[in-house]
Scaffold this motif. Sequence first.
Motif, PDB file in Angstrom:
ATOM      1  N   GLY A 126       0.816  -1.202   0.000  1.00  0.00           N
ATOM      2  CA  GLY A 126       0.000   0.000   0.000  1.00  0.00           C
ATOM      3  C   GLY A 126       0.856   1.261   0.000  1.00  0.00           C
ATOM      4  O   GLY A 126       2.075   1.217  -0.112  1.00  0.00           O
ATOM      5  N   HIS A 130      -3.521   3.237   2.106  1.00  0.00           N
ATOM      6  CA  HIS A 130      -4.179   1.984   1.733  1.00  0.00           C
ATOM      7  C   HIS A 130      -3.344   0.826   2.258  1.00  0.00           C
ATOM      8  O   HIS A 130      -2.129   0.769   2.023  1.00  0.00           O
ATOM      9  N   ASN A 132      -1.443  -2.781   3.087  1.00  0.00           N
ATOM     10  CA  ASN A 132      -0.869  -3.907   2.358  1.00  0.00           C
ATOM     11  C   ASN A 132      -1.893  -5.045   2.279  1.00  0.00           C
ATOM     12  O   ASN A 132      -2.801  -5.155   3.113  1.00  0.00           O
ATOM     13  N   LEU A 133      -1.673  -5.917   1.313  1.00  0.00           N
ATOM     14  CA  LEU A 133      -2.648  -6.984   1.056  1.00  0.00           C
ATOM     15  C   LEU A 133      -1.941  -8.181   0.442  1.00  0.00           C
ATOM     16  O   LEU A 133      -1.027  -8.013  -0.380  1.00  0.00           O
ATOM     17  N   GLU A 318      -7.726  -2.726  -3.631  1.00  0.00           N
ATOM     18  CA  GLU A 318      -8.650  -3.019  -2.546  1.00  0.00           C
ATOM     19  C   GLU A 318      -8.998  -4.508  -2.606  1.00  0.00           C
ATOM     20  O   GLU A 318      -8.696  -5.181  -3.596  1.00  0.00           O
ATOM     21  N   PRO A 319      -9.636  -5.055  -1.580  1.00  0.00           N
ATOM     22  CA  PRO A 319     -10.043  -6.459  -1.646  1.00  0.00           C
ATOM     23  C   PRO A 319     -10.871  -6.786  -2.893  1.00  0.00           C
ATOM     24  O   PRO A 319     -10.701  -7.854  -3.482  1.00  0.00           O
ATOM     25  N   GLN A 355      -6.082  -8.317   4.353  1.00  0.00           N
ATOM     26  CA  GLN A 355      -5.800  -6.883   4.337  1.00  0.00           C
ATOM     27  C   GLN A 355      -5.271  -6.477   5.706  1.00  0.00           C
ATOM     28  O   GLN A 355      -5.924  -6.713   6.723  1.00  0.00           O
ATOM     29  N   ALA A 360      -7.187  -5.736  11.038  1.00  0.00           N
ATOM     30  CA  ALA A 360      -6.909  -6.522   9.837  1.00  0.00           C
ATOM     31  C   ALA A 360      -8.141  -7.355   9.503  1.00  0.00           C
ATOM     32  O   ALA A 360      -8.977  -7.624  10.376  1.00  0.00           O
TER      33      ALA A 360
END
Length: 386
Positions: A126, A130, A132-133, A318-319, A355, A360
């Motif tokens: 991110g 935003h 991290n993912l 995003e997810p 996420q 989280a």
Amino acid sequence: MQQFPPSHILTLTGSPRQRGRMHGEILRRDIRELLRLWKEYLAAVNAIAAEKYIRELVNHTNFNAAIEKWTPGLLEEVRGIAEGAGENFIDIFAFQLQDEEWWYGQVRNQKHKNEADTCSALGWRGDGKHPNLVAQNMDMPDYMQGYQVVLRIQDDHSNHEILVFSVAGLIALNGINSSPLGIVCNNLSQLSHSREGLPVAYVLRGALEQNSFAEARSFLTSVPHASGQNYILGSPMQIIDLECSASQVVEFSPEGRSRSVCHTNHPLVNRDYNKSLLSPGTSAEGLQAQLDARTVNSRTRYQLLSIHLSAVEWLNIEPETARRLLSSHGSQEHPICRHPGIGENWSTLGTSIMQFGHPAYLYACPGSPCTSKFTEFPLPSSQSQM
């Protein structure tokens, strides 16, 4: 639209043995049905009675010492699952060895099974605003469909929690903890293995037992790995991709993309190959040609993910963006999102999107992400990440 039924979302508490018993008792019917289907699969693939094959697998390997050293307590949890389900411990123990059974069967039968066509994963860094993912399509044999579960594992002595996506009777396929840090994985059957290493399911749970990214990274680089496997480890501050084999752990960083990484089922930087599965006496060029011929599916999916991620390099994922990427059917022959009854009867068992915000979240669905409904699982943060 397929989604997790409440009966397949479990909260496990108590000692490892108690957690296992809860798992086994609550999912007893599912575990028994899944073990029966698994044994039918083993018998068909290996042309031998499943019970005999399972005992061969356990007797010709020695994973217990590594399990006890690196993940104390997990063997007790597996014993608890067997007790709660009323099943033989050897069967439940062997069921944990999904990746190890694949390479054991390849060596035993002296032939390659098309099992490098499984799982697509990605990580995204991110921008401060935003999170991290990391995310993954977990591809497994079709017979596992309908047995997907989410396990929330709570530590009685701290506020440490683990959420894992799995199937009934199996301790983990991937997961996230409340530190928060998360881990996803891809089989790399071309890399060397060890009959005395730490099996993948235990590597996953062992990493999730750690309280920081640094501890989890150290764990992944220190344990003796039983199977060739790629792990993407993520946290609020860091993401790393590690290709692991019996003798090496090598970090992978893609050229030209600073914010994203993706992986499928062929090694990109680790050259510790499992040479017993390749033709003897071949040159380095011939060796690579053999690997390329066997990994068309994996390389196609990797190229598709790389193209998609490069196109959004300066945007924020995003997810929902991750879901769309992992729902791709850009290649009809080698899709990222796989449906049951196609090809080798392997399909996307479920999708996990992790996420790393505060809190989280794990977003997970059973089955293909293009047709299934995601369930949102929040995880309160237990400590800051280093």
